[in-house]
Design a protein around this motif. Structure first.
Motif, PDB file in Angstrom:
ATOM      1  N   ARG A  94       1.264 -17.816  18.533  1.00 35.73           N
ATOM      2  CA  ARG A  94       0.697 -17.445  17.240  1.00 35.73           C
ATOM      3  C   ARG A  94       0.257 -15.983  17.236  1.00 35.73           C
ATOM      4  NH1 ARG A  94      -3.579 -21.102  13.726  1.00 35.73           N
ATOM      5  NH2 ARG A  94      -3.167 -20.075  11.740  1.00 35.73           N
ATOM      6  N   ALA A  95      -0.333 -15.536  18.337  1.00 38.18           N
ATOM      7  CA  ALA A  95      -0.790 -14.150  18.420  1.00 38.18           C
ATOM      8  C   ALA A  95       0.380 -13.172  18.309  1.00 38.18           C
ATOM      9  CB  ALA A  95      -1.541 -13.928  19.732  1.00 38.18           C
ATOM     10  N   ASP A  96       1.538 -13.586  18.814  1.00 42.32           N
ATOM     11  CA  ASP A  96       2.728 -12.731  18.770  1.00 42.32           C
ATOM     12  C   ASP A  96       3.525 -12.895  17.485  1.00 42.32           C
ATOM     13  OD1 ASP A  96       2.160 -11.786  21.292  1.00 42.32           O
ATOM     14  OD2 ASP A  96       3.492 -13.192  22.324  1.00 42.32           O
ATOM     15  N   GLY A  97       3.132 -13.847  16.639  1.00 41.45           N
ATOM     16  CA  GLY A  97       3.896 -14.125  15.430  1.00 41.45           C
ATOM     17  C   GLY A  97       5.233 -14.780  15.709  1.00 41.45           C
ATOM     18  N   THR A  98       5.298 -15.556  16.802  1.00 40.66           N
ATOM     19  CA  THR A  98       6.558 -16.181  17.198  1.00 40.66           C
ATOM     20  C   THR A  98       6.482 -17.710  17.240  1.00 40.66           C
ATOM     21  OG1 THR A  98       5.940 -15.949  19.537  1.00 40.66           O
ATOM     22  CG2 THR A  98       7.266 -14.180  18.567  1.00 40.66           C
ATOM     23  N   GLY A  99       5.422 -18.278  16.659  1.00 41.25           N
ATOM     24  CA  GLY A  99       5.217 -19.715  16.800  1.00 41.25           C
ATOM     25  C   GLY A  99       5.327 -20.516  15.529  1.00 41.25           C
ATOM     26  N   THR A 100       5.949 -19.968  14.490  1.00 44.86           N
ATOM     27  CA  THR A 100       6.093 -20.738  13.246  1.00 44.86           C
ATOM     28  C   THR A 100       7.090 -21.874  13.409  1.00 44.86           C
ATOM     29  OG1 THR A 100       5.581 -18.780  11.931  1.00 44.86           O
ATOM     30  CG2 THR A 100       6.664 -20.600  10.797  1.00 44.86           C
ATOM     31  N   ASP A 101       8.147 -21.618  14.175  1.00 44.65           N
ATOM     32  CA  ASP A 101       9.198 -22.606  14.419  1.00 44.65           C
ATOM     33  C   ASP A 101       9.226 -22.928  15.906  1.00 44.65           C
ATOM     34  OD1 ASP A 101      11.461 -22.343  11.854  1.00 44.65           O
ATOM     35  OD2 ASP A 101       9.904 -20.831  12.073  1.00 44.65           O
ATOM     36  N   VAL A 102       9.209 -24.217  16.250  1.00 49.78           N
ATOM     37  CA  VAL A 102       9.307 -24.626  17.652  1.00 49.78           C
ATOM     38  C   VAL A 102      10.266 -25.803  17.765  1.00 49.78           C
ATOM     39  CG1 VAL A 102       6.933 -23.858  18.133  1.00 49.78           C
ATOM     40  CG2 VAL A 102       7.377 -26.270  17.588  1.00 49.78           C
ATOM     41  N   PHE A 103      10.636 -26.093  19.001  1.00 48.08           N
ATOM     42  CA  PHE A 103      11.470 -27.261  19.299  1.00 48.08           C
ATOM     43  C   PHE A 103      10.765 -28.053  20.381  1.00 48.08           C
ATOM     44  CE2 PHE A 103      14.778 -29.339  21.838  1.00 48.08           C
ATOM     45  CZ  PHE A 103      15.515 -30.006  20.862  1.00 48.08           C
ATOM     46  N   VAL A 104      10.512 -29.341  20.134  1.00 43.96           N
ATOM     47  CA  VAL A 104       9.796 -30.160  21.115  1.00 43.96           C
ATOM     48  C   VAL A 104      10.763 -31.134  21.779  1.00 43.96           C
ATOM     49  CG1 VAL A 104       7.567 -29.962  19.957  1.00 43.96           C
ATOM     50  CG2 VAL A 104       9.100 -31.824  19.312  1.00 43.96           C
ATOM     51  N   VAL A 105      10.582 -31.306  23.085  1.00 41.52           N
ATOM     52  CA  VAL A 105      11.469 -32.165  23.863  1.00 41.52           C
ATOM     53  C   VAL A 105      10.655 -32.815  24.968  1.00 41.52           C
ATOM     54  CG1 VAL A 105      12.110 -30.280  25.423  1.00 41.52           C
ATOM     55  CG2 VAL A 105      13.688 -32.205  25.094  1.00 41.52           C
ATOM     56  N   GLY A 106      11.098 -33.978  25.416  1.00 40.67           N
ATOM     57  CA  GLY A 106      10.391 -34.651  26.499  1.00 40.67           C
ATOM     58  C   GLY A 106      10.442 -33.846  27.789  1.00 40.67           C
TER      59      GLY A 106
END
Length: 290
Positions: A94-106
């Motif tokens: 979030r601080a870098d402005g790179t966390g709006t989109d993520v991919f979650v996996v086991g």
């Protein structure tokens, strides 16, 4: 008749103009090298490998953004040692402005290294939206998973879709790669039959040596019978040769029907390298859309 001649005018935008790519934290120099070949805004997924540090993952996501693309950092549930580790990663993104989109996996570990056993537990934690995440990608397995039953896979996908909707998060599915488009199309129809409307990005291997593609197929439990290999364009007698996904994409385009399959896009696994994959895509787009 070549299916592209009739199918691609209708689906060219979704299949070719909004594709996504995948890289590791160590691939930043390779992304720099390939950047001029990749359309601005392209979604670039950054994997979450066990041998990479938090700083490497954050730096890679930052590099994706710096080059004008959309970073999609992966978060591996079973590799997170604690809630604090999870939050630290999200705070950094979030601080870098790179966390709006993520991919979650086991993730690969058989046993969780911390409190999160699967990707659903990450969604249900509430931390994603608390830290500014707006879009969450999840996995799909058209040919099944070597360690998970079909029943469990369908249940998990339904649960993740519902959990995202309940938390007001947009989402999408990225499939494991394969060599046969027909079962992928059939699987997407089943996804819709289960009431799951999330956009689907079909995983496709970028051009790579046949030996490497077969190695990855074995590792991930992807079917590679002699007939499927031939259909895809893999030469079992020439393992040093290179194969690209052009035949796969032609069949996918020819069998795609928006009313049955919904939104379908392409995600490239860059097994043969970011530059080779980007060059291949650029030429394929030129040939198809000329």
């Amino acid at each position: 008749m070549d299916p592209l001649s009739t199918a691609f005018p209708a689906v060219g935008t979704s299949l070719l103009e909004d594709f996504s790519l995948e890289m590791t934290g160590k691939d930043v120099p390779k992304l720099d090298e390939a950047a001029s070949l990749i359309p601005p805004g392209t979604r670039v997924n950054v994997t979450f490998l066990g041998n990479e540090t938090l700083r490497m993952r954050l730096d890679a996501a930052r590099a994706v953004k710096r080059l004008g693309f959309t970073p999609v950092p992966h978060i591996s549930a079973r590799r997170l040692g604690s809630r604090a580790d999870f939050e630290q990663f999200l705070v950094g993104l979030r601080a870098d402005g790179t966390g709006t989109d993520v991919f979650v996996v086991g993730g690969d570990p058989a046993r969780p290294e911390g409190p999160y056993k699967d990707s659903l537990s990450l969604i249900e934690s509430g931390l994603l939206q608390d830290h500014g995440v707006r879009h969450v990608g999840v996995s799909g397995y058209p040919e099944g998973h070597p360690a998970i039953s079909q029943e469990a896979l369908w249940s998990a996908l339904r649960d993740k879709s519902a959990a995202l909707a309940a938390r007001g998060l947009d989402g999408g599915v990225i499939t494991q790669f394969g060599f046969d488009a027909d079962p992928v199309l059939a699987w997407i129809e089943k996804v819709r039959a289960h009431g799951i409307t999330l956009p689907v990005r079909v995983g496709v291997p970028g051009p790579a040596s046949v030996r490497r593609l077969m190695s990855y197929a074995t590792r991930f439990g992807v079917g590679t019978s002699a007939s499927i290999a031939k259909k895809y364009g893999l030469s079992i007698t020439n393992l040093m040769g290179t194969a690209g996904p052009d035949r796969f994409l032609r069949v996918l385009a020819g069998g795609y029907h928006p009313a049955r399959h919904g939104t379908v896009q392409i995600h490239f696994y860059t097994f043969g390298g970011l530059k080779a994959t980007s060059e291949w895509i650029a030429q394929f787009r030129k040939d198809v859309l000329a």
